[in-house]
Design a protein around this motif. Structure first.
Motif, PDB file in Angstrom:
ATOM      1  N   ALA A 142     -18.145  -7.098   3.975  1.00 17.30           N
ATOM      2  CA  ALA A 142     -19.314  -7.636   2.900  1.00 17.30           C
ATOM      3  C   ALA A 142     -20.323  -6.402   2.649  1.00 17.30           C
ATOM      4  N   PRO A 143     -20.587  -5.604   3.423  1.00 20.69           N
ATOM      5  CA  PRO A 143     -21.622  -4.636   3.141  1.00 20.69           C
ATOM      6  C   PRO A 143     -21.131  -3.361   2.208  1.00 20.69           C
ATOM      7  N   TYR A 144     -19.780  -3.336   1.893  1.00 22.69           N
ATOM      8  CA  TYR A 144     -19.205  -2.282   1.419  1.00 22.69           C
ATOM      9  C   TYR A 144     -18.827  -2.380  -0.016  1.00 22.69           C
ATOM     10  N   LYS A 145     -18.802  -1.153  -0.740  1.00 23.06           N
ATOM     11  CA  LYS A 145     -18.264  -1.416  -2.146  1.00 23.06           C
ATOM     12  C   LYS A 145     -17.042  -0.737  -2.365  1.00 23.06           C
ATOM     13  N   LYS A 146     -16.836   0.285  -1.598  1.00 23.94           N
ATOM     14  CA  LYS A 146     -15.616   1.344  -1.592  1.00 23.94           C
ATOM     15  C   LYS A 146     -14.804   1.240  -0.333  1.00 23.94           C
ATOM     16  N   VAL A 147     -13.702   0.621  -0.509  1.00 18.17           N
ATOM     17  CA  VAL A 147     -12.952   0.536   0.766  1.00 18.17           C
ATOM     18  C   VAL A 147     -11.465   0.797   0.657  1.00 18.17           C
ATOM     19  N   LEU A 148     -11.089   1.540   1.561  1.00 15.78           N
ATOM     20  CA  LEU A 148      -9.470   1.689   1.798  1.00 15.78           C
ATOM     21  C   LEU A 148      -8.752   0.780   2.565  1.00 15.78           C
ATOM     22  N   VAL A 149      -7.567   0.217   1.955  1.00 17.38           N
ATOM     23  CA  VAL A 149      -6.938  -0.630   2.583  1.00 17.38           C
ATOM     24  C   VAL A 149      -5.784   0.462   3.094  1.00 17.38           C
ATOM     25  N   ALA A 150      -5.458   0.502   4.475  1.00 18.32           N
ATOM     26  CA  ALA A 150      -4.405   1.382   5.001  1.00 18.32           C
ATOM     27  C   ALA A 150      -3.380   0.702   5.771  1.00 18.32           C
ATOM     28  N   GLY A 151      -2.294   1.038   5.341  1.00 17.53           N
ATOM     29  CA  GLY A 151      -1.218   0.395   5.814  1.00 17.53           C
ATOM     30  C   GLY A 151      -0.403   1.550   6.894  1.00 17.53           C
ATOM     31  N   CYS A 152       0.561   0.795   7.478  1.00 15.82           N
ATOM     32  CA  CYS A 152       1.537   1.478   8.376  1.00 15.82           C
ATOM     33  C   CYS A 152       2.894   1.176   8.117  1.00 15.82           C
ATOM     34  N   GLY A 153       3.585   2.350   8.103  1.00 13.60           N
ATOM     35  CA  GLY A 153       5.213   1.988   7.506  1.00 13.60           C
ATOM     36  C   GLY A 153       6.171   1.850   8.753  1.00 13.60           C
ATOM     37  N   THR A 154       5.689   1.383   9.987  1.00 14.88           N
ATOM     38  CA  THR A 154       6.632   1.237  11.034  1.00 14.88           C
ATOM     39  C   THR A 154       6.736  -0.250  11.625  1.00 14.88           C
ATOM     40  N   CYS A 155       6.039  -0.648  12.509  1.00 19.06           N
ATOM     41  CA  CYS A 155       6.364  -1.928  13.207  1.00 19.06           C
ATOM     42  C   CYS A 155       5.796  -2.993  12.302  1.00 19.06           C
ATOM     43  N   VAL A 156       4.442  -2.905  11.885  1.00 20.26           N
ATOM     44  CA  VAL A 156       3.981  -3.706  11.128  1.00 20.26           C
ATOM     45  C   VAL A 156       4.542  -4.292   9.726  1.00 20.26           C
ATOM     46  N   THR A 157       5.328  -3.113   9.407  1.00 17.89           N
ATOM     47  CA  THR A 157       5.943  -3.297   7.852  1.00 17.89           C
ATOM     48  C   THR A 157       7.131  -4.176   8.257  1.00 17.89           C
TER      49      THR A 157
ATOM     50  N   CYS B 176       7.171  -6.567  10.337  1.00 15.66           N
ATOM     51  CA  CYS B 176       6.903  -7.951  10.848  1.00 15.66           C
ATOM     52  C   CYS B 176       5.865  -8.310   9.634  1.00 15.66           C
ATOM     53  N   TRP B 177       5.899  -7.836   8.481  1.00 12.95           N
ATOM     54  CA  TRP B 177       5.003  -8.332   7.440  1.00 12.95           C
ATOM     55  C   TRP B 177       3.783  -8.416   7.555  1.00 12.95           C
ATOM     56  N   ALA B 178       3.117  -7.636   8.345  1.00 11.52           N
ATOM     57  CA  ALA B 178       1.798  -7.868   8.386  1.00 11.52           C
ATOM     58  C   ALA B 178       0.959  -6.778   7.858  1.00 11.52           C
ATOM     59  N   GLY B 179       1.499  -5.386   7.847  1.00 15.11           N
ATOM     60  CA  GLY B 179       0.749  -4.306   7.450  1.00 15.11           C
ATOM     61  C   GLY B 179       1.463  -3.130   6.713  1.00 15.11           C
ATOM     62  N   GLY B 180       2.458  -3.390   6.061  1.00 13.15           N
ATOM     63  CA  GLY B 180       3.200  -2.395   5.278  1.00 13.15           C
ATOM     64  C   GLY B 180       2.637  -2.280   3.792  1.00 13.15           C
ATOM     65  N   GLU B 181       3.337  -1.283   3.067  1.00 12.20           N
ATOM     66  CA  GLU B 181       2.702  -1.079   1.550  1.00 12.20           C
ATOM     67  C   GLU B 181       2.737  -2.411   0.857  1.00 12.20           C
ATOM     68  N   LYS B 182       3.541  -3.346   0.964  1.00  9.79           N
ATOM     69  CA  LYS B 182       3.351  -4.649   0.369  1.00  9.79           C
ATOM     70  C   LYS B 182       2.251  -5.308   0.749  1.00  9.79           C
ATOM     71  N   GLU B 183       2.168  -5.629   2.008  1.00 11.39           N
ATOM     72  CA  GLU B 183       0.699  -6.296   2.397  1.00 11.39           C
ATOM     73  C   GLU B 183      -0.632  -5.514   2.037  1.00 11.39           C
ATOM     74  N   VAL B 184      -0.382  -4.013   2.008  1.00 11.38           N
ATOM     75  CA  VAL B 184      -1.529  -3.534   1.687  1.00 11.38           C
ATOM     76  C   VAL B 184      -1.930  -3.880   0.121  1.00 11.38           C
ATOM     77  N   ALA B 185      -1.029  -3.988  -0.687  1.00 13.59           N
ATOM     78  CA  ALA B 185      -1.386  -4.295  -2.249  1.00 13.59           C
ATOM     79  C   ALA B 185      -1.496  -5.704  -2.336  1.00 13.59           C
ATOM     80  N   ILE B 186      -1.147  -6.575  -1.476  1.00 15.14           N
ATOM     81  CA  ILE B 186      -1.498  -7.925  -1.441  1.00 15.14           C
ATOM     82  C   ILE B 186      -2.988  -8.300  -0.837  1.00 15.14           C
ATOM     83  N   LEU B 187      -3.223  -7.604   0.106  1.00  8.79           N
ATOM     84  CA  LEU B 187      -4.981  -7.687   0.625  1.00  8.79           C
ATOM     85  C   LEU B 187      -5.677  -7.336  -0.437  1.00  8.79           C
ATOM     86  N   ALA B 188      -5.461  -5.888  -0.936  1.00  9.94           N
ATOM     87  CA  ALA B 188      -6.095  -5.209  -1.714  1.00  9.94           C
ATOM     88  C   ALA B 188      -6.565  -6.042  -2.965  1.00  9.94           C
ATOM     89  N   SER B 189      -5.371  -6.829  -3.444  1.00 12.40           N
ATOM     90  CA  SER B 189      -5.412  -7.722  -4.577  1.00 12.40           C
ATOM     91  C   SER B 189      -6.462  -8.838  -4.473  1.00 12.40           C
TER      92      SER B 189
END
Lengths: 219, 128
Positions: free
Chosen positions: A17-32, A34-47
């Motif tokens: 909430a307090p921030y205006k410029k944020v980086l959504v950082a994913g990881c290409g190994t385990c979380v990719t 299990c569909w939680a934090g890969g490149e695709k999930e990064v794009a979805i969360l950012a959107s």
């Protein structure tokens, strides 16, 4: 692999909430996987974050980046330039990744975007089950490769308990197989049923000292 | 792209149906933007979310009827994806009904127009 699931959106929105410029950082190994934090999930969360903020007339600039493994400093260093541009980072990696990131960029708040839940394997598409409790004193040689510590609801080393249901199901969750019935059947197939007669003393959970640390033998 | 309806149309079903609707001079809202895709299964969550980011009022994914997908399971897979997208939209307090999957055959221009009218009705109900 390490299994994680994304945090609820409200929690993520509250953290950022307090921030205006944020980086959504994913990881290409385990979380990719299990569909939680890969490149695709990064794009979805950012959107989702852009849409949510735009509906609130509180615009946000979001950068997206993914590295092969967020738990390795050399790999996290690849996105250093992007991190310097933002006010905060939301990491979709497991707890190890979040902490590596946080350690490398001490001047930036790094928030966890996922809840790291367990070490497991995919049972079928979209379903992961816990397989290992990382107890530090592996017991699988005596149980036909099935871990009773995490797969038995009671974590019994001398099972089964008296509550096993008909069909070898667990008394706590009838959808779940009784780990000790599975162990019995596996040992039977291997001709090692004599192992079922052994009594195992209470487990030494001190085998894992927190925080864990392993030094590989030097060649 | 503001306030338009984005329709991802499978080239084997919805796209010919839209074509036929044009040939028959059937009326449908002029803010419809058709994107031809090789299969509804090609449409990913991020395509839908990006459409909303660019200002779309609603997103339609239109594919073949059940069991008629040229790529075997593209339409059924996307149906699940669209369901998940409803959830993603509800998470950010948007109207999840503004993304919808429709199944139709290539010779169903009236069904195509009906689907566009249905989504237009949902846009009005959501107050956009």
């Amino acid at each position: 692999m390490i299994i994680a699931e994304r945090k609820p959106m409200d929690e993520i929105k509250r953290m950022l909430a307090p921030y205006k410029k944020v980086l959504v950082a994913g990881c290409g190994t385990c979380v990719t996987v299990c569909w939680a934090g890969g490149e695709k999930e990064v794009a979805i969360l950012a959107s989702q974050l852009r849409l949510a903020r735009s509906a609130e007339h509180n615009e946000i600039s979001i950068f997206e980046a993914s590295v092969e493994r967020q738990c390795e400093r050399e790999m996290v260093a690849e996105i250093k330039d992007k991190v310097t541009e933002v006010e905060a980072v939301i990491s979709l990696a497991c707890g190890a990744g979040v902490q590596t990131m946080s350690e490398m960029f001490e001047d930036k708040p790094v928030f966890p975007g996922v809840n790291t839940t367990f070490i497991g394997m995919p049972e079928k598409e979209g379903l992961w089950v816990e397989m290992c409790g990382a107890c530090g004193d592996c017991f699988l040689d005596r149980t036909g490769g099935i871990c009773p510590i995490v797969r038995c609801a009671k974590g019994l080393l001398n099972g089964p308990c008296g509550g096993t249901r008909k069909g070898g199901k667990c008394e706590i969750d009838p959808d779940k197989d009784c780990a000790w019935v599975l162990i019995y059947r596996r040992l039977e197939k291997q001709g090692r049923l004599d192992l079922m007669r052994n009594y195992y003393a209470p487990k030494n959970y001190r085998a894992v000292k927190r925080p864990g640390r392993i030094q590989a033998a030097k060649a | 792209m503001n306030n338009c309806i984005v329709a991802f149309c499978c080239e084997h079903s919805a796209y010919p149906a839209a074509d036929l609707a044009g040939k028959l001079k059937l009326h449908y809202p002029e803010n419809l933007r058709i994107i031809r895709v090789p299969c509804a299964g090609r449409v990913d969550l991020i395509h839908i979310l990006k459409a909303f980011e660019k200002g779309a009022a609603a997103v339609m994914v239109m594919g073949c009827e059940g069991g008629a997908c040229h790529h075997m399971t593209g339409n059924t897979r996307t149906k699940e994806r669209v369901k998940y997208c409803n959830l993603l939209l509800r998470e950010i307090e948007a109207d999840g009904r503004l993304v919808a999957m429709f199944n139709l055959s290539p010779n169903a221009p009236h069904k195509f127009v009906g689907a566009v009218n249905e989504i237009t009705k949902r846009i009005k109900e959501s107050g956009r």
